[in-house]
Design a protein around this motif. Structure first.
Motif, PDB file in Angstrom:
ATOM      1  N   SER A 155      -2.922  -3.394 -24.750  1.00 14.81           N
ATOM      2  CA  SER A 155      -3.795  -3.432 -23.580  1.00 14.81           C
ATOM      3  C   SER A 155      -3.720  -2.059 -22.924  1.00 14.81           C
ATOM      4  N   THR A 156      -4.797  -1.302 -22.979  1.00 19.30           N
ATOM      5  CA  THR A 156      -4.781   0.066 -22.458  1.00 19.30           C
ATOM      6  C   THR A 156      -4.384   0.111 -20.994  1.00 19.30           C
ATOM      7  N   PHE A 157      -4.934  -0.800 -20.200  1.00 17.63           N
ATOM      8  CA  PHE A 157      -4.665  -0.778 -18.762  1.00 17.63           C
ATOM      9  C   PHE A 157      -3.599  -1.790 -18.348  1.00 17.63           C
ATOM     10  N   GLY A 158      -3.185  -2.683 -19.274  1.00 14.84           N
ATOM     11  CA  GLY A 158      -2.123  -3.624 -18.954  1.00 14.84           C
ATOM     12  C   GLY A 158      -0.807  -2.882 -18.745  1.00 14.84           C
ATOM     13  N   GLY A 159      -0.142  -3.132 -17.628  1.00 18.62           N
ATOM     14  CA  GLY A 159       1.098  -2.419 -17.342  1.00 18.62           C
ATOM     15  C   GLY A 159       0.867  -0.991 -16.914  1.00 18.62           C
ATOM     16  N   ALA A 160      -0.306  -0.721 -16.309  1.00 20.86           N
ATOM     17  CA  ALA A 160      -0.539   0.604 -15.745  1.00 20.86           C
ATOM     18  C   ALA A 160       0.627   0.955 -14.832  1.00 20.86           C
ATOM     19  N   ILE A 197       0.830  -1.208   0.000  1.00 21.89           N
ATOM     20  CA  ILE A 197       0.000   0.000   0.000  1.00 21.89           C
ATOM     21  C   ILE A 197       0.863   1.254   0.000  1.00 21.89           C
ATOM     22  N   GLN A 198       1.950   1.242   0.772  1.00 14.71           N
ATOM     23  CA  GLN A 198       2.815   2.421   0.812  1.00 14.71           C
ATOM     24  C   GLN A 198       3.490   2.655  -0.533  1.00 14.71           C
ATOM     25  N   ALA A 199       3.880   1.578  -1.195  1.00 12.60           N
ATOM     26  CA  ALA A 199       4.478   1.720  -2.526  1.00 12.60           C
ATOM     27  C   ALA A 199       3.488   2.369  -3.483  1.00 12.60           C
ATOM     28  N   LEU A 200       2.218   1.970  -3.390  1.00 12.18           N
ATOM     29  CA  LEU A 200       1.200   2.560  -4.254  1.00 12.18           C
ATOM     30  C   LEU A 200       0.964   4.029  -3.899  1.00 12.18           C
ATOM     31  N   LYS A 201       0.906   4.327  -2.617  1.00 12.78           N
ATOM     32  CA  LYS A 201       0.717   5.723  -2.202  1.00 12.78           C
ATOM     33  C   LYS A 201       1.857   6.607  -2.720  1.00 12.78           C
ATOM     34  N   ASP A 202       3.065   6.090  -2.609  1.00 11.07           N
ATOM     35  CA  ASP A 202       4.206   6.862  -3.103  1.00 11.07           C
ATOM     36  C   ASP A 202       4.112   7.070  -4.616  1.00 11.07           C
ATOM     37  N   ALA A 203       3.636   6.037  -5.312  1.00  7.90           N
ATOM     38  CA  ALA A 203       3.522   6.127  -6.773  1.00  7.90           C
ATOM     39  C   ALA A 203       2.509   7.194  -7.180  1.00  7.90           C
ATOM     40  N   PHE A 204       1.485   7.396  -6.373  1.00  8.29           N
ATOM     41  CA  PHE A 204       0.476   8.405  -6.693  1.00  8.29           C
ATOM     42  C   PHE A 204       1.062   9.817  -6.745  1.00  8.29           C
ATOM     43  N   ASP A 205       2.201  10.015  -6.114  1.00  8.56           N
ATOM     44  CA  ASP A 205       2.819  11.339  -6.148  1.00  8.56           C
ATOM     45  C   ASP A 205       3.352  11.688  -7.533  1.00  8.56           C
ATOM     46  N   GLU A 206       3.614  10.663  -8.359  1.00  9.44           N
ATOM     47  CA  GLU A 206       4.211  10.902  -9.672  1.00  9.44           C
ATOM     48  C   GLU A 206       3.398  10.338 -10.842  1.00  9.44           C
ATOM     49  N   PHE A 207       2.719   9.215 -10.616  1.00  8.50           N
ATOM     50  CA  PHE A 207       2.166   8.447 -11.726  1.00  8.50           C
ATOM     51  C   PHE A 207       0.642   8.390 -11.709  1.00  8.50           C
ATOM     52  N   ASP A 208       0.097   7.979 -12.857  1.00  4.35           N
ATOM     53  CA  ASP A 208      -1.275   7.505 -12.952  1.00  4.35           C
ATOM     54  C   ASP A 208      -1.213   6.219 -13.773  1.00  4.35           C
ATOM     55  N   ILE A 209      -2.249   5.883 -14.505  1.00  5.23           N
ATOM     56  CA  ILE A 209      -2.216   4.667 -15.318  1.00  5.23           C
ATOM     57  C   ILE A 209      -1.150   4.754 -16.404  1.00  5.23           C
ATOM     58  N   GLY A 210      -0.950   5.954 -16.934  1.00  2.00           N
ATOM     59  CA  GLY A 210       0.037   6.125 -17.988  1.00  2.00           C
ATOM     60  C   GLY A 210      -0.555   5.870 -19.365  1.00  2.00           C
ATOM     61  N   ASN A 211       0.304   5.848 -20.372  1.00  2.00           N
ATOM     62  CA  ASN A 211      -0.114   5.655 -21.748  1.00  2.00           C
ATOM     63  C   ASN A 211       0.651   4.468 -22.325  1.00  2.00           C
ATOM     64  N   HIS A 212      -0.095   3.430 -22.696  1.00  2.00           N
ATOM     65  CA  HIS A 212       0.545   2.184 -23.117  1.00  2.00           C
ATOM     66  C   HIS A 212       1.382   2.341 -24.381  1.00  2.00           C
ATOM     67  N   HIS A 213       1.199   3.420 -25.130  1.00  2.32           N
ATOM     68  CA  HIS A 213       1.948   3.596 -26.369  1.00  2.32           C
ATOM     69  C   HIS A 213       3.438   3.862 -26.129  1.00  2.32           C
ATOM     70  N   PHE A 214       3.772   4.433 -24.985  1.00  2.82           N
ATOM     71  CA  PHE A 214       5.133   4.907 -24.756  1.00  2.82           C
ATOM     72  C   PHE A 214       5.893   4.049 -23.741  1.00  2.82           C
ATOM     73  N   PRO A 215       7.210   4.018 -23.828  1.00  2.00           N
ATOM     74  CA  PRO A 215       7.995   3.439 -22.746  1.00  2.00           C
ATOM     75  C   PRO A 215       7.702   4.197 -21.445  1.00  2.00           C
ATOM     76  N   SER A 216       7.860   3.522 -20.314  1.00  2.00           N
ATOM     77  CA  SER A 216       7.639   4.199 -19.034  1.00  2.00           C
ATOM     78  C   SER A 216       8.611   3.664 -17.993  1.00  2.00           C
ATOM     79  N   ILE A 217       8.840   4.455 -16.980  1.00  2.00           N
ATOM     80  CA  ILE A 217       9.738   4.062 -15.887  1.00  2.00           C
ATOM     81  C   ILE A 217       9.234   2.775 -15.243  1.00  2.00           C
ATOM     82  N   GLY A 218       7.948   2.753 -14.872  1.00  2.00           N
ATOM     83  CA  GLY A 218       7.399   1.600 -14.160  1.00  2.00           C
ATOM     84  C   GLY A 218       7.458   0.325 -14.964  1.00  2.00           C
ATOM     85  N   ARG A 219       7.050   0.402 -16.245  1.00  2.00           N
ATOM     86  CA  ARG A 219       7.055  -0.811 -17.068  1.00  2.00           C
ATOM     87  C   ARG A 219       8.470  -1.309 -17.315  1.00  2.00           C
TER      88      ARG A 219
END
Length: 417
Positions: A292-297, A72-94
């Motif tokens: 997948s739009t939400f896959g790898g959010a 839960i804390q990892a998710l809370k911290d992620a909310f400070d920077e991220f949302d679902i994102g855009n599957h078209h682009f590379p991303s830090i999380g993925r």
């Protein structure tokens, strides 16, 4: 704070009126009058306050417990920077989670395709195998289970595919008995099968264990006939077997590995289909061929990375070994006391199935466990087996209470037989 301004009876009625009347009524008929309220660690609570020790874990979704605070804390911290994102682009999380998966899975697989649910992940595996082999046929195990959507539902029992006319074209999806090598070779020898999809230990079938050498020989047959091997690790992965992936116990290097459920930490839906070079070839030809739009959010990727890190901690690995051994010892003692009713224990780590003598016995045990504060569900495709799925982080105190309640439940069920 969310206001829970609805009563249990109203929830049940709304579920019948607006959600799923059949499922809601079935649990009532089975004597499980439960609507989940509070949940924490390895306990779940009915809206009226009844506490249950959770030995179902929603198929391993809650390996690390309900509402694990690190996740839960990892998710809370992620909310400070991220949302679902855009599957078209590379991303830090993925990028980070894909690397972590690549480094924690067998060397035969490397690239990750993200999804939201296990069925989607299996669908992706089949698509990759068809791309690589230019074949359409798929072989799976009789009474296996791989989800309910798309291609995945065609692999499983007709109970799930039949009502929706989803068995596939005649001959396209073939099922063979588990542990039957002759039947497997007969299905593969014409060299027209794209992949074999196998749960390392078939969960909904009651956790029958692979016979010695079976899975390794299936992989050899796949190599001989040009077929890819897909390891469905949705319920056997993420340290549940005592190793990171159940397939590691059997000396098999899969061409594709699928993980889901527990990768979410029970907090954010995310799945992964990890594929080898051959199955990943389409990525170099047309990387947008599968979407997948939400896959790898991006939020889910942060959660998944934390889950992988927790599961591989030395103290967690050691604890799984302890819990597996301690509960097995206690269950064997109980089995000996009720040996004419409780006839066997199927186990690989904390993947466990309790076998009873007759069909539907496990339904009776489920009800008796429920009455005694334990939630464990019977195997839908073998109702003499109770799925018994302890979490990775249990302690001795929990195990002792669990064994006491289980013995009482088995005693009561045996008396009613």
């Amino acid at each position: 704070m969310i206001k829970l301004d609805i009563g249990k009876e109203e929830v049940l009625q709304k579920s019948i009126d607006w959600w799923n009347p059949g499922k809601t009524r079935q649990w009532q008929e089975d004597g499980i009058d439960f609507v989940m309220g509070k949940r924490e660690g390895y306990y779940i609570y009915d809206m009226h306050g009844k506490r249950l020790m959770d030995l179902h874990l929603n198929g391993g979704t809650f390996n690390l417990g309900h509402r694990n605070q690190e996740v839960i804390q990892a998710l809370k911290d992620a909310f400070d920077e991220f949302d679902i994102g855009n599957h078209h682009f590379p991303s830090i999380g993925r990028a980070k989670l894909a690397e972590a998966l690549g480094r924690s899975t067998p060397k035969s697989v490397r690239y990750t395709i993200f999804g939201c649910g296990g069925s989607e992940a299996i669908d992706a595996a089949i698509k990759c195998a068809r791309y690589a082999t230019k074949r359409k046929k798929v072989v799976s195990i009789q009474n296996g289970y791989h989800g309910h959507s798309g291609l995945a539902v065609s692999l499983g029992h007709i109970r799930y595919s039949g009502p929706f006319l989803s068995q596939g074209e005649p001959g396209l999806f073939k099922q063979v008995p588990f542990n039957d090598l002759a039947a497997m070779e007969n299905a593969l020898y014409e060299e027209d099968v794209a992949c074999v999809v196998i749960e390392t230990v078939p969960a909904t079938y009651g956790f029958p264990l692979p016979e010695e050498g079976y899975l390794k020989k299936v992989k050899e047959l796949c190599e001989r006939y040009g077929t890819l091997y897909v390891a469905d690790e949705v319920q056997t992965g993420l340290m549940r077997s005592g190793k990171m992936w159940g397939i590691e116990h059997y000396g098999v290097d899969p061409d594709i590995l699928v993980t889901a459920k527990g990768l979410s930490g029970g907090i954010y839906p995310i799945t992964a289909t990890v594929v080898g070079e051959r199955a990943a070839g389409w990525m170099n030809e047309d990387g947008l061929a599968h979407i997948s739009t939400f896959g790898g959010a991006e939020l889910g990727c942060v959660v998944g990375e934390k889950v992988l890190e927790i599961c591989q901690r030395p103290e967690v690995v050691k604890n799984v070994e302890y819990v597996s051994r301690y509960l097995r010892t206690g269950l064997e003692r109980i089995r000996q006391n009720y040996s004419d009713y409780f006839v066997g224990i199927r186990q690989l780590g904390v993947i466990m199935g309790l076998e009873f003598r007759e069909k539907d016995d496990a339904k009776d045990v489920m009800r008796a466990f429920y009455d005694n504060g334990v939630w464990a569900i019977y195997s839908m495709l073998d109702t003499k087996v109770l799925q018994f799925k302890p979490g990775l982080l249990l302690d001795k105190t929990y195990c002792d209470e669990l064994l006491e309640r289980c013995e009482k439940g088995i005693k009561e069920a045996a008396r009613k037989r």
